[in-house]
Design a protein around this motif. Structure first.
Motif, PDB file in Angstrom:
ATOM      1  N   TYR A  62     -13.996   4.589  -4.430  1.00  0.00           N
ATOM      2  CA  TYR A  62     -14.272   5.391  -5.520  1.00  0.00           C
ATOM      3  C   TYR A  62     -13.864   4.694  -6.959  1.00  0.00           C
ATOM      4  CZ  TYR A  62     -16.338   9.791  -3.664  1.00  0.00           C
ATOM      5  OH  TYR A  62     -17.158  10.638  -3.097  1.00  0.00           O
ATOM      6  N   ARG A  63     -12.555   4.161  -6.625  1.00  0.00           N
ATOM      7  CA  ARG A  63     -11.733   3.542  -7.659  1.00  0.00           C
ATOM      8  C   ARG A  63     -12.690   2.156  -8.221  1.00  0.00           C
ATOM      9  NH1 ARG A  63      -7.196   2.849  -5.441  1.00  0.00           N
ATOM     10  NH2 ARG A  63      -7.227   0.755  -4.610  1.00  0.00           N
ATOM     11  N   GLU A  64     -13.171   1.503  -7.067  1.00  0.00           N
ATOM     12  CA  GLU A  64     -13.775   0.271  -7.678  1.00  0.00           C
ATOM     13  C   GLU A  64     -14.858   0.597  -8.169  1.00  0.00           C
ATOM     14  OE1 GLU A  64     -13.210  -2.927  -6.758  1.00  0.00           O
ATOM     15  OE2 GLU A  64     -11.133  -2.438  -6.062  1.00  0.00           O
ATOM     16  N   ALA A  65     -15.794   1.564  -7.581  1.00  0.00           N
ATOM     17  CA  ALA A  65     -17.165   2.123  -8.439  1.00  0.00           C
ATOM     18  C   ALA A  65     -16.766   2.565  -9.663  1.00  0.00           C
ATOM     19  CB  ALA A  65     -17.714   3.133  -7.652  1.00  0.00           C
ATOM     20  N   GLY A  66     -15.703   3.204  -9.977  1.00  0.00           N
ATOM     21  CA  GLY A  66     -15.398   3.771 -11.366  1.00  0.00           C
ATOM     22  C   GLY A  66     -14.954   2.652 -12.454  1.00  0.00           C
ATOM     23  N   ALA A  67     -14.330   1.580 -11.752  1.00  0.00           N
ATOM     24  CA  ALA A  67     -13.963   0.483 -12.420  1.00  0.00           C
ATOM     25  C   ALA A  67     -15.154  -0.290 -12.934  1.00  0.00           C
ATOM     26  CB  ALA A  67     -12.979  -0.486 -11.823  1.00  0.00           C
ATOM     27  N   PHE A  68     -16.180  -0.363 -12.085  1.00  0.00           N
ATOM     28  CA  PHE A  68     -17.411  -1.203 -12.553  1.00  0.00           C
ATOM     29  C   PHE A  68     -18.065  -0.362 -13.521  1.00  0.00           C
ATOM     30  CE2 PHE A  68     -22.269  -0.877 -11.707  1.00  0.00           C
ATOM     31  CZ  PHE A  68     -22.470  -2.148 -12.454  1.00  0.00           C
ATOM     32  N   ILE A  69     -18.244   0.958 -13.660  1.00  0.00           N
ATOM     33  CA  ILE A  69     -18.917   2.025 -14.632  1.00  0.00           C
ATOM     34  C   ILE A  69     -18.122   1.725 -15.781  1.00  0.00           C
ATOM     35  CG2 ILE A  69     -19.537   4.223 -15.108  1.00  0.00           C
ATOM     36  CD1 ILE A  69     -19.902   4.654 -11.972  1.00  0.00           C
ATOM     37  N   ARG A  70     -16.902   1.884 -15.671  1.00  0.00           N
ATOM     38  CA  ARG A  70     -16.199   1.688 -17.058  1.00  0.00           C
ATOM     39  C   ARG A  70     -16.287   0.538 -17.716  1.00  0.00           C
ATOM     40  NH1 ARG A  70     -12.621   4.863 -14.001  1.00  0.00           N
ATOM     41  NH2 ARG A  70     -11.366   2.773 -13.513  1.00  0.00           N
ATOM     42  N   ALA A  71     -16.226  -0.542 -16.932  1.00  0.00           N
ATOM     43  CA  ALA A  71     -16.222  -2.015 -17.457  1.00  0.00           C
ATOM     44  C   ALA A  71     -17.750  -2.436 -18.032  1.00  0.00           C
ATOM     45  CB  ALA A  71     -15.758  -2.809 -16.484  1.00  0.00           C
ATOM     46  N   HIS A  72     -18.642  -1.810 -17.492  1.00  0.00           N
ATOM     47  CA  HIS A  72     -20.186  -2.297 -17.638  1.00  0.00           C
ATOM     48  C   HIS A  72     -20.923  -1.137 -17.695  1.00  0.00           C
ATOM     49  CE1 HIS A  72     -18.974  -6.321 -16.267  1.00  0.00           C
ATOM     50  NE2 HIS A  72     -18.333  -5.879 -15.375  1.00  0.00           N
ATOM     51  N   PRO A  73     -20.767  -0.299 -18.811  1.00  0.00           N
ATOM     52  CA  PRO A  73     -21.609   0.847 -19.019  1.00  0.00           C
ATOM     53  C   PRO A  73     -23.016   0.751 -19.022  1.00  0.00           C
ATOM     54  CG  PRO A  73     -20.303   0.731 -20.900  1.00  0.00           C
ATOM     55  CD  PRO A  73     -19.835  -0.416 -19.677  1.00  0.00           C
ATOM     56  N   VAL A  74     -23.406  -0.318 -19.865  1.00  0.00           N
ATOM     57  CA  VAL A  74     -24.841  -0.780 -20.110  1.00  0.00           C
ATOM     58  C   VAL A  74     -25.694  -1.206 -18.846  1.00  0.00           C
ATOM     59  CG1 VAL A  74     -26.587  -2.291 -21.176  1.00  0.00           C
ATOM     60  CG2 VAL A  74     -24.490  -1.418 -22.692  1.00  0.00           C
ATOM     61  N   ALA A  75     -24.831  -2.023 -18.138  1.00  0.00           N
ATOM     62  CA  ALA A  75     -25.279  -2.365 -16.727  1.00  0.00           C
ATOM     63  C   ALA A  75     -25.484  -1.369 -15.802  1.00  0.00           C
ATOM     64  CB  ALA A  75     -24.378  -3.272 -16.022  1.00  0.00           C
ATOM     65  N   TRP A  76     -24.570  -0.331 -15.918  1.00  0.00           N
ATOM     66  CA  TRP A  76     -24.584   0.842 -15.057  1.00  0.00           C
ATOM     67  C   TRP A  76     -25.770   1.706 -15.488  1.00  0.00           C
ATOM     68  CZ3 TRP A  76     -23.296   6.035 -16.044  1.00  0.00           C
ATOM     69  CH2 TRP A  76     -23.618   6.805 -15.133  1.00  0.00           C
ATOM     70  N   LEU A  77     -26.144   1.723 -16.812  1.00  0.00           N
ATOM     71  CA  LEU A  77     -27.291   2.525 -17.218  1.00  0.00           C
ATOM     72  C   LEU A  77     -28.568   1.840 -16.536  1.00  0.00           C
ATOM     73  CD1 LEU A  77     -26.304   3.764 -21.045  1.00  0.00           C
ATOM     74  CD2 LEU A  77     -26.255   5.231 -18.657  1.00  0.00           C
ATOM     75  N   PHE A  78     -28.587   0.726 -16.955  1.00  0.00           N
ATOM     76  CA  PHE A  78     -29.832   0.164 -16.317  1.00  0.00           C
ATOM     77  C   PHE A  78     -29.895   0.100 -14.761  1.00  0.00           C
ATOM     78  CE2 PHE A  78     -31.821  -4.205 -14.850  1.00  0.00           C
ATOM     79  CZ  PHE A  78     -33.092  -4.042 -15.346  1.00  0.00           C
ATOM     80  N   LEU A  79     -28.959   0.083 -13.949  1.00  0.00           N
ATOM     81  CA  LEU A  79     -29.137   0.557 -12.760  1.00  0.00           C
ATOM     82  C   LEU A  79     -29.437   1.833 -12.222  1.00  0.00           C
ATOM     83  CD1 LEU A  79     -28.052  -0.888  -9.800  1.00  0.00           C
ATOM     84  CD2 LEU A  79     -25.793   0.158  -9.957  1.00  0.00           C
ATOM     85  N   LEU A  80     -29.163   2.712 -13.078  1.00  0.00           N
ATOM     86  CA  LEU A  80     -29.679   4.207 -13.128  1.00  0.00           C
ATOM     87  C   LEU A  80     -31.092   4.123 -13.164  1.00  0.00           C
ATOM     88  CD1 LEU A  80     -27.014   6.562 -14.878  1.00  0.00           C
ATOM     89  CD2 LEU A  80     -27.460   6.102 -12.364  1.00  0.00           C
ATOM     90  N   ALA A  81     -31.653   3.362 -14.061  1.00  0.00           N
ATOM     91  CA  ALA A  81     -33.051   3.418 -14.528  1.00  0.00           C
ATOM     92  C   ALA A  81     -33.734   2.741 -13.132  1.00  0.00           C
ATOM     93  CB  ALA A  81     -33.145   2.731 -15.585  1.00  0.00           C
ATOM     94  N   LYS A  82     -33.097   1.645 -12.508  1.00  0.00           N
ATOM     95  CA  LYS A  82     -33.627   1.125 -11.312  1.00  0.00           C
ATOM     96  C   LYS A  82     -33.720   2.078 -10.301  1.00  0.00           C
ATOM     97  CE  LYS A  82     -32.593  -3.127 -10.346  1.00  0.00           C
ATOM     98  NZ  LYS A  82     -31.632  -4.549 -10.081  1.00  0.00           N
ATOM     99  N   LYS A  83     -32.643   2.701  -9.975  1.00  0.00           N
ATOM    100  CA  LYS A  83     -32.679   3.927  -8.901  1.00  0.00           C
ATOM    101  C   LYS A  83     -33.657   4.895  -9.439  1.00  0.00           C
ATOM    102  CE  LYS A  83     -27.658   3.729  -8.295  1.00  0.00           C
ATOM    103  NZ  LYS A  83     -26.404   4.858  -8.340  1.00  0.00           N
ATOM    104  N   LEU A  84     -34.064   5.168 -10.384  1.00  0.00           N
ATOM    105  CA  LEU A  84     -34.997   6.340 -10.688  1.00  0.00           C
ATOM    106  C   LEU A  84     -36.593   5.467 -10.260  1.00  0.00           C
ATOM    107  CD1 LEU A  84     -36.127   8.902 -11.738  1.00  0.00           C
ATOM    108  CD2 LEU A  84     -35.909   8.177 -14.007  1.00  0.00           C
ATOM    109  N   CYS A  85     -36.665   4.179 -10.907  1.00  0.00           N
ATOM    110  CA  CYS A  85     -37.627   3.419 -10.343  1.00  0.00           C
ATOM    111  C   CYS A  85     -38.198   3.480  -8.890  1.00  0.00           C
ATOM    112  CB  CYS A  85     -37.745   2.296 -11.102  1.00  0.00           C
ATOM    113  SG  CYS A  85     -37.937   2.344 -12.840  1.00  0.00           S
TER     114      CYS A  85
END
Length: 421
Positions: A293-316
């Motif tokens: 959880y800590r590692e995933a949270g650190a990625f989301i906080r450090a790369h919010p734009v990349a994470w939003l793009f990742l969410l879009a890929k998940k939806l696709c």
């Protein structure tokens, strides 16, 4: 001709139920017992069977060895397997029982379709769910997806019956209690059912009754809590059901994530996960949950734009299943999966649009679909995670396209304002 057939279903429902049961059971048994025989088991299947055999032998919910690379598992499916193996110690018995469960799932899907759009939808959904290949395959595997599907479909059916009592007059809380009990059991099979519990509780609290919402949530909590207490005593930390949620959350939210697939289908993610375990060699899977959880949270906080793009890929990938996990399977499996799903998807989408225009909405069905969508956005999409919940919703939507009589109907006034109690 179609109207005559539907009228015949109404007159001779018992005979048609028997026909559907045979239509559903035969292909499931044929595939599970006659075709998918002596195939190698994947990692999940091995661990579920290991825990089930330990439970059946009276050793408790423990692995036979003490290796650190075991995953933390929810107890529901191993307990189900143990119950079957205690009665008949054979893997064939599990496949037979799961095939029967698959037939029950067909009738639950058909029942929800009937509530949404009448007897015509019942017939279409029953036939479609009986022969839909991804449903036919499920009983052959020692995986929790089939049991999870039957439980959440059953909970949706109970919820709808509870809503019927609101429309007819006095709200029967016991039906919402039963809904919560089934959802609690489903959570012990697959912990992400907690997402569905939250959605149902929120919708009931806002649109129907705080008492109904409390009944569902408290009943589910009473089923889950003993296992949570057991986890705290065993691991000295809060863990609702299992620690696998931390790993699943990290798999879907890390710099190497591709938007779909698990460790096996994403080598870079697999190596990154192995590096995390290597950096914490003394930690158990339960203790590693916080690290993930800590590692995933650190990625989301450090790369919010990349994470939003990742969410879009998940939806696709959720809507169009062409991710890395399915390309690991055989060409025959891929072809059958794609032909089945892409034949259903456009018809289901048209039916979804039609249901949205109906005066009365099948809210339990929408809550199922929304829970499936939210789950993949939180974690990650994969075919075996989509099929148990989202594909039944598609079949229910598709079943509305042929109608008998005067249009869509439902037994519950679910979208009109109701008096809270």
């Amino acid at each position: 001709m179609w109207d005559r057939l539907v009228n015949e279903v109404r007159r001779r429902r018992g005979a048609f139920v028997l026909v559907i049961a045979v239509l559903a059971l035969v292909p499931r048994l044929a595939f599970s017992v006659g075709y998918w025989v002596d195939e190698p088991l994947n990692h999940d299947e091995v661990e579920y069977l290991t825990l089930a055999e330990s439970l059946a032998a009276g050793r408790g919910f423990v692995y036979a060895d003490d290796r650190r690379d075991h995953f933390s598992r929810a107890p529901g499916y191993p307990a189900f397997l143990a119950g079957v193996l205690t009665i008949w110690d054979s893997h064939v018995a599990v496949k037979v029982v799961q095939s029967a469960l698959g037939v029950l799932g067909v009738f639950l899907i058909a029942g929800l379709a009937r509530r949404a759009a009448g007897d015509s939808a019942w017939l279409i959904a029953a036939i479609a769910a009986s022969i839909y290949p991804p449903f036919v395959w499920l009983p052959a595997y020692f995986l929790r997806e089939l049991l999870h599907s039957v439980l959440v479909l059953g909970a949706a059916t109970l919820l709808w019956r509870g809503l019927d009592t609101k429309v007819s007059g006095e709200l029967e809380i016991r039906r919402f209690v039963l809904t919560g009990v089934v959802l609690g059991v489903a959570t012990l099979v697959r912990p992400n059912v907690a997402v569905l519990i939250c959605l149902i509780g929120a919708w009931l609290g806002v649109r129907v009754s705080v008492r109904a919402a409390a009944a569902v949530c408290l009943a589910a909590a009473l089923i889950i809590t003993p296992w949570t207490v057991r986890n705290y005593e065993a691991h000295d930390r809060f863990m609702l059901v299992s620690a696998l949620g931390g790993l699943a959350f990290w798999i879907g939210n890390n710099p190497q994530a591709r938007g779909e697939g698990d460790l096996a289908s994403n080598p870079l993610v697999g190596r990154a996960e192995a590096a995390i375990r290597a950096a914490h060699p003394s930690l158990s899977p339960e203790q590693l949950e916080t690290v993930y959880y800590r590692e995933a949270g650190a990625f989301i906080r450090a790369h919010p734009v990349a994470w939003l793009f990742l969410l879009a890929k998940k939806l696709c990938y959720f809507i169009v299943p062409v991710g890395p996990s399915i390309f690991m399977r055989s060409a025959l499996f891929r072809t059958a999966s794609w032909v089945s799903y892409f034949s259903l998807l456009p018809v289901g989408a048209i039916g979804f649009r039609r249901l949205l225009r109906a005066q009365q909405q099948p809210i339990p069905v929408w809550l199922l679909g929304l829970s499936a969508l939210m789950t993949i956005l939180i974690f990650y999409p994969q075919q075996r995670y989509r099929v148990p919940v989202f594909d039944p919703v598609l079949i229910i939507c598709a079943s509305t396209l042929m109608k008998c009589g005067s249009g869509l109907r439902t037994k519950s006034v679910l979208v009109q304002p109701v008096t809270r109690s």
